[in-house]
Design an enzyme around this catalytic site. Structure first.
Site, PDB file in Angstrom:
ATOM      1  N   LEU A   1       0.834  -1.204   0.000  1.00  0.00           N
ATOM      2  CA  LEU A   1       0.000   0.000   0.000  1.00  0.00           C
ATOM      3  C   LEU A   1       0.866   1.250   0.000  1.00  0.00           C
ATOM      4  O   LEU A   1       2.030   1.205   0.409  1.00  0.00           O
ATOM      5  CB  LEU A   1      -0.893  -0.031   1.249  1.00  0.00           C
ATOM      6  CG  LEU A   1      -1.765  -1.288   1.321  1.00  0.00           C
ATOM      7  CD1 LEU A   1      -2.178  -1.586   2.746  1.00  0.00           C
ATOM      8  CD2 LEU A   1      -2.978  -1.132   0.413  1.00  0.00           C
ATOM      9  N   PRO A   2       0.290   2.395  -0.418  1.00  0.00           N
ATOM     10  CA  PRO A   2       1.135   3.592  -0.534  1.00  0.00           C
ATOM     11  C   PRO A   2       1.682   4.129   0.794  1.00  0.00           C
ATOM     12  O   PRO A   2       2.882   4.375   0.906  1.00  0.00           O
ATOM     13  CB  PRO A   2       0.201   4.620  -1.185  1.00  0.00           C
ATOM     14  CG  PRO A   2      -0.868   3.819  -1.850  1.00  0.00           C
ATOM     15  CD  PRO A   2      -1.028   2.583  -1.025  1.00  0.00           C
TER      16      PRO A   2
ATOM     17  N   ASN B   1      -2.942   4.319   4.752  1.00  0.00           N
ATOM     18  CA  ASN B   1      -3.597   3.219   4.024  1.00  0.00           C
ATOM     19  C   ASN B   1      -3.392   1.891   4.757  1.00  0.00           C
ATOM     20  O   ASN B   1      -4.317   1.073   4.860  1.00  0.00           O
ATOM     21  CB  ASN B   1      -3.043   3.089   2.602  1.00  0.00           C
ATOM     22  CG  ASN B   1      -3.140   4.370   1.809  1.00  0.00           C
ATOM     23  OD1 ASN B   1      -2.157   4.834   1.257  1.00  0.00           O
ATOM     24  ND2 ASN B   1      -4.316   4.957   1.746  1.00  0.00           N
TER      25      ASN B   1
ATOM     26  N   THR C   1       6.134   0.790   2.156  1.00  0.00           N
ATOM     27  CA  THR C   1       7.110   1.581   2.919  1.00  0.00           C
ATOM     28  C   THR C   1       6.323   2.525   3.812  1.00  0.00           C
ATOM     29  O   THR C   1       5.651   3.437   3.325  1.00  0.00           O
ATOM     30  CB  THR C   1       8.017   2.410   1.983  1.00  0.00           C
ATOM     31  OG1 THR C   1       8.622   1.535   1.045  1.00  0.00           O
ATOM     32  CG2 THR C   1       9.087   3.134   2.787  1.00  0.00           C
TER      33      THR C   1
ATOM     34  N   LYS D   1      14.955   0.399   5.032  1.00  0.00           N
ATOM     35  CA  LYS D   1      14.425   0.963   3.779  1.00  0.00           C
ATOM     36  C   LYS D   1      14.497   2.498   3.784  1.00  0.00           C
ATOM     37  O   LYS D   1      14.916   3.140   2.823  1.00  0.00           O
ATOM     38  CB  LYS D   1      12.974   0.480   3.609  1.00  0.00           C
ATOM     39  CG  LYS D   1      12.173   1.170   2.551  1.00  0.00           C
ATOM     40  CD  LYS D   1      12.632   0.821   1.164  1.00  0.00           C
ATOM     41  CE  LYS D   1      11.862   1.638   0.123  1.00  0.00           C
ATOM     42  NZ  LYS D   1      12.388   1.449  -1.216  1.00  0.00           N
TER      43      LYS D   1
ATOM     44  N   LYS E   1       7.503  11.215   0.365  1.00  0.00           N
ATOM     45  CA  LYS E   1       6.916  10.500   1.518  1.00  0.00           C
ATOM     46  C   LYS E   1       7.995   9.789   2.331  1.00  0.00           C
ATOM     47  O   LYS E   1       8.053   9.906   3.555  1.00  0.00           O
ATOM     48  CB  LYS E   1       5.890   9.474   1.015  1.00  0.00           C
ATOM     49  CG  LYS E   1       5.307   8.619   2.117  1.00  0.00           C
ATOM     50  CD  LYS E   1       4.797   7.274   1.626  1.00  0.00           C
ATOM     51  CE  LYS E   1       5.864   6.412   1.061  1.00  0.00           C
ATOM     52  NZ  LYS E   1       5.568   4.993   0.961  1.00  0.00           N
TER      53      LYS E   1
END
Ligand code: NAD
Length: 334
Positions: free
Chosen positions: A101-102, A106, A132, A207, A282
């Protein structure tokens, strides 16, 4: 464990699994895996989730699919996979679920929302989030999942859409170490490297750190190339020199941001495809939050965040993040 799978690096404390591409044919992998296939839930079939889910299909896993955007499920439905109307219903039917998911919001909705996974999750289920998101959110979700008697692991990816299509993603996995083997059975169908990072949230930490460095090095490469061009250098020649010198990095030698220098990268295609500027902004925001909570100085990370946020506001949001070169070309300073 099959011959094509290897656990390496145990002595250094790093659990690193790598699939050697030549070790087994896809047919052999499929027939081996067909024997024990129970359906896998997959939620979030976007740029990344779509090819990842297809790689699970190639390895013989039946899928139970949900995406808030029905068109994203269409080709899976046509291929005979089950499309379901909520994350809760996916959890009712599958005891292994992958989410892609973004954003953190979410992910919270899909797990803890009114029709979220947690409403119907079965005891013993394995829930792997490859989005992420904020490591703090991963830890929170893990606690809620644990209360339901299930297991949560964060497993964000590095590699982009091309690597998702070819099954060559790198997964950075956080969670209970005893569950790593079960997670890598699925993740190994979608990635060539699956790395165990530690407790839940550490996959996200790895990440976010990597992407902060990537953002900084891409801006540095774009600034360097722009300066060199304005000084009269040929961009291909400058790239060649940088790549045989100490300035070389992934952004200069593999993903060069200057149109015409390399083929097969977003800069060769008007910055279409690849990794969107919005997603980079983001991830840099997540790095900022993490830097604040750990009192870590990240001067260049903060600047990179501001640059990519400004680009989003100036029409670059949907372009690949290497369009920072184009953004700089349009800027002039005194
Ligand atoms: P995307 O926007 O293309 O796809 C996300 C999908 O999730 C969409 O289909 C969307 O409809 C769906 N979705 C959103 N909210 C939902 C909800 N509440 N319930 C169900 N489905 C929902 O994003 P992407 O490029 O596939 O990226 C996914 C994640 O992977 C992001 O966190 C991103 O940062 C990370 N990532 C992306 C890349 C890349 O190159 N695109 C590379 C590495 C990591």
């Amino acid at each position: 464990m099959a011959a094509s799978l290897r656990l390496r690096g145990a002595a250094s404390g790093l659990r690193y699994w790598s699939r050697r591409p030549a070790a087994a044919s896809l047919a052999a992998v499929c027939s081996r895996s067909m024997a024990s296939k129970t359906p896998v839930g997959f939620i979030g079939l976007g740029n990344m989730g779509n090819p990842m889910a297809k790689n699970l299909m190639k390895h013989g896993y039946p899928l139970i699919i949900y995406d808030v955007f029905p068109d994203a499920c269409k080709e899976f439905k046509e291929a005979g996979e089950q499309v379901i109307s909520s994350p809760a219903d996916v959890a009712e039917k599958a005891d292994r679920i992958i989410t892609m998911l973004p954003t953190s919001i979410n992910a919270m909705e899909v797990y803890s929302g009114a029709n979220g996974i947690l409403k119907k999750v079965k005891k013993g289920s394995l829930l792997i989030d490859s989005s992420t998101i904020d490591p703090a959110v991963s830890k929170e979700l893990a606690k809620e999942v644990e209360k339901m008697g299930a297991v949560f692991m964060d497993a964000p990816v590095s590699g982009g859409v091309g690597a998702a299509q070819s099954g060559n993603l790198t997964f950075m996995v956080g969670g209970v170490e005893e569950e790593f083997a079960a997670a890598k059975e699925l993740l190994g169908c979608m990635g060539s490297s699956v790395v165990y990072c530690g407790a839940v949230g550490t996959g996200q930490a790895a990440k976010i750190c990597n992407n902060m460095l990537l953002a900084i090095s891409m801006i540095g490469t774009a600034e360097t190339m722009n300066l060199g061009i304005r000084l009269g250098l040929d961009p291909k020649l400058l790239t060649k020199i940088v790549n045989m010198s100490s300035g070389r990095c992934w952004s200069s030698d593999t993903y060069n941001p200057v149109p015409g220098v390399m083929d097969g990268v977003p800069s060769a295609n008007n910055y279409q495809g690849g990794f969107g500027t919005t997603l980079m902004a983001k991830d840099l925001g997540l790095a900022q939050d993490s830097a604040t909570s750990t009192k870590s100085p990240v001067f260049l990370g903060s600047l990179a965040h501001q640059i990519f946020r400004t680009m989003c506001a100036k029409g670059y949001a949907k372009k690949d993040f290497s369009s920072v070169f184009q953004f700089l070309r349009e800027e002039e300073s005194f």
